[in-house]
Design an enzyme around this catalytic site. Structure first.
Site, PDB file in Angstrom:
ATOM      1  N   LYS A 143      21.665  14.916 -17.322  1.00 48.52           N
ATOM      2  CA  LYS A 143      22.721  13.897 -17.297  1.00 48.52           C
ATOM      3  C   LYS A 143      22.470  12.943 -16.130  1.00 48.52           C
ATOM      4  O   LYS A 143      22.134  13.381 -15.025  1.00 48.52           O
ATOM      5  CB  LYS A 143      24.078  14.577 -17.152  1.00 48.52           C
ATOM      6  CG  LYS A 143      25.265  13.625 -17.247  1.00 48.52           C
ATOM      7  CD  LYS A 143      26.569  14.400 -17.113  1.00 48.52           C
ATOM      8  CE  LYS A 143      27.787  13.512 -17.255  1.00 48.52           C
ATOM      9  NZ  LYS A 143      29.051  14.267 -17.116  1.00 48.52           N
TER      10      LYS A 143
ATOM     11  N   SER B  13      34.004  17.888 -19.485  1.00 49.18           N
ATOM     12  CA  SER B  13      32.875  17.018 -19.843  1.00 49.18           C
ATOM     13  C   SER B  13      31.597  17.731 -20.274  1.00 49.18           C
ATOM     14  O   SER B  13      30.650  17.071 -20.691  1.00 49.18           O
ATOM     15  CB  SER B  13      32.551  16.084 -18.677  1.00 49.18           C
ATOM     16  OG  SER B  13      33.500  15.053 -18.601  1.00 49.18           O
TER      17      SER B  13
ATOM     18  N   SER C 236      32.342  13.563 -20.803  1.00 56.64           N
ATOM     19  CA  SER C 236      31.424  12.519 -20.437  1.00 56.64           C
ATOM     20  C   SER C 236      29.949  12.853 -20.658  1.00 56.64           C
ATOM     21  O   SER C 236      29.136  11.946 -20.696  1.00 56.64           O
ATOM     22  CB  SER C 236      31.641  12.167 -18.961  1.00 56.64           C
ATOM     23  OG  SER C 236      31.317  13.265 -18.134  1.00 56.64           O
TER      24      SER C 236
END
Lengths: 479, 95
Positions: A82, A181, A157
């Site tokens: 990420k 997330s 996210s």
């Protein structure tokens, strides 16, 4: 050519037995990413590829295999990271314009530990800007699509992480979880996502959003693969003052032990308004399967469950407003040309941040401002203690807690425009984040043709128990 | 309804909002804070505020200096640098 669902053990075994090479596995994934980019509705899971670093690491693994040396546990495993985690020499944007050209000089500890365990880092994955959002639509670099239905969001996210694993563009990924997330995109994309205990995985090198809530964790195809990644990352890091000394469990080795006799609490608060009927049905079927495997199912109550969203959006935004003060155009990232320092700060931040980040900074600034601190911030911290206390009491009588991961399956791109409505969709994942306890989302079937996740929650540092139950649930589903 | 002056908050946060942004964000903040107001109904007298989930169990590391970045690395991402330092617009104008 679609890549069959591989695993940590399969890839390591195939490399060790010379059926393939780490280089070939990496190249297959880069080819799959390029092929997907060329489709009409690409997943757009990656923001930056790290081909050179990946192939160097693959060559190291292949050299070990050539010599017949033992391979490290994650040998040749293609992973995506990420884009809020620092990677030395690889652009790290936090999906924000303010860090468009930022190239860190160091690796996040979680990244360095995965690589030390043999993983091959393919690149950086899209997410909501600074991990603020639950659809990945808040990225400054375009949306990511859901691999199971490209008209839908992958969640967020860590949406790039969920989409890349679910879409076969890596075998495992790192995400971060502040209020759901990791677990929510895992549920939306039909993969497994693990939120470790607060302090279990180092956050050194993670761009801070909400420091008392941020966690780093894996997304993968199975609980076993999550166990392998956690095993590689867990443990004290002197570079993170919140990193825990607590002993690291035997996450992989503990998977096979029995789950017979485990007491699983089911909080009545989650089965209320807003829960999709098919999601509820899949949840109850999974709970019934656990009962069939010898678990005892116990009705429990978490009285402050419904206050969690309000608590979260005070504390997370307050911490964000402080953490994001560093993006001012002085030391790194974008700088707006301005004649005075004050104007440079303001214009840099106005041009560099997207709408949701501004919304949260403003909300956080408000709740911390003189005259409102006690009414909002201090009050939220007190109710947070009540939410965490509910779990502590519940775990006096049960070993694990089971809930749906999300009230509904993945929404359509652009479907949810109202920020408050989106915040409410985190209702089942936020409480464990506030308590700092581990939780996992495991696929448990489909609702309206879309993946559904079951969430299991454990007491602090009981990841071994959590992963074991998730692993058995997967076996029950396969049986 | 909470009392919000969006431009005052934006100034505190060093954000330069357009009039259109300010209107939308004012509305959003009012809605969110309206929702958050439910917290005031929950009795919390005597409850210790929770600032983080678990008290750190590790001692702080020794306070030794170590070379982490070279000056060149520290400045590599700087929008402007001069003589080994970050360069910013003039703060004090001596006329």
């Amino acid at each position: 050519m679609p890549i069959p669902t591989p695993s940590v053990e399969l890839i390591r075994t195939q490399i060790a037995e010379r059926q393939t090479t780490a280089t070939a596995v990496a190249e297959q994934h880069f080819a799959a990413i390029a092929a997907d980019d060329a489709t009409a509705l690409p997943l757009h899971a990656y923001l930056t590829l790290s081909r050179e670093r990946a192939l160097q690491q693959a060559a190291r693994i292949d050299a070990l295999a050539d010599r017949g040396d033992p391979l490290p546990p994650l040998a040749g495993l293609p992973v995506g990271i990420k884009d809020v985690l620092s990677t030395a020499g690889i652009r790290t944007t936090c999906a924000s314009r303010v860090l468009e050209n930022y190239v860190p000089a160091y690796d996040a500890t979680a990244v360095a530990r995965l690589e030390a365990a043999g993983a091959v880092i393919l690149g950086k994955l899209n997410c909501d800007e600074f991990a603020m959002g639950s659809t990945t639509e808040n990225s400054a670099y375009g949306v990511t699509r859901n691999p199971r239905d490209r008209s839908r969001v992958p969640g967020g996210s860590s949406g790039g992480s969920g989409a890349a694993v679910g879409g076969g563009l890596c075998v495992a990924a790192l995400g971060t979880d502040t209020g759901g997330s990791i677990r929510q995109p895992a549920a939306f994309c039909g993969v497994v996502g693990l939120l470790p205990t607060y302090g279990r995985v180092s956050r050194f090198g993670l761009a801070a959003f909400a420091s008392s809530l941020d966690h780093v964790g894996p997304l993968a195809h199975s609980a076993k693969d999550c166990a392998y990644l956690l095993q590689a990352m867990a443990g004290h890091d002197p570079l993170d003052a919140t990193s825990a000394l607590a002993p690291v469990g035997n996450y992989v080795g503990g998977l096979g032990a029995s789950i017979r006799g485990l007491k699983i609490g089911v909080p009545r608060e989650v089965f209320g308004a807003g829960l999709d009927a098919e999601v509820e049905a899949r949840t109850r079927e999974s709970i019934a399967a656990l009962r069939g495997a010898g678990c005892e199912i116990v009705d429990i109550s978490l009285p402050n469950h419904d206050a969690a969203i309000a608590v979260y959006y005070v504390i997370a935004t307050a911490e964000a407003s402080s953490n994001l003060a560093r993006y001012d155009g002085v030391r790194y990232g974008r700088r707006a040309p301005a004649a005075s320092l004050a104007n440079m700060y303001r214009q840099t931040r106005d041009q560099g941040f997207g709408a949701e980040v501004k919304r949260r900074i403003l909300l956080g600034t408000y709740v911390l401002s003189a005259g409102y601190y006690d009414a909002y911030y201090r009050k939220a911290q007190q109710v947070r203690a009540l939410v965490a206390g509910d779990y502590q009491r519940a775990f006096g009588g049960v070993d694990l807690i089971a809930t749906p991961t999300t009230p509904t399956p993945a929404f359509k791109l652009g479907e949810k425009a109202d920020p408050l409505e989106l915040y409410m969709a985190d209702a089942f994942t936020v409480p464990a984040s506030l308590a700092g306890i581990p939780a996992i989302s495991v696929p448990c079937g489909a609702a309206h043709g879309l993946p559904v996740g079951l969430q299991l929650i454990a007491p602090a540092f009981e990841e071994e128990r959590l992963l074991r139950a998730a692993h058995h649930l997967e076996l029950l589903r396969l049986a | 309804m909470p009392d919000i002056n969006i431009n005052d908050i934006a100034a505190l946060a060093h954000l330069d909002l357009t009039a259109e942004e300010a209107t939308g964000l004012q509305r959003d903040l009012e809605a969110i804070l309206g929702y958050v107001a439910r917290l005031s109904q929950i009795p919390t007298e005597g409850v210790t505020p929770m600032s983080q989930p678990l008290a750190p169990d590790a001692p702080l590391r020794e306070d030794h200096t170590r070379v982490w970045f070279t000056p060149a690395q520290a400045l590599a991402n700087a929008p402007a640098a001069r003589d080994g330092m970050f360069e910013v617009p003039k703060i004090i104008d001596r006329g």
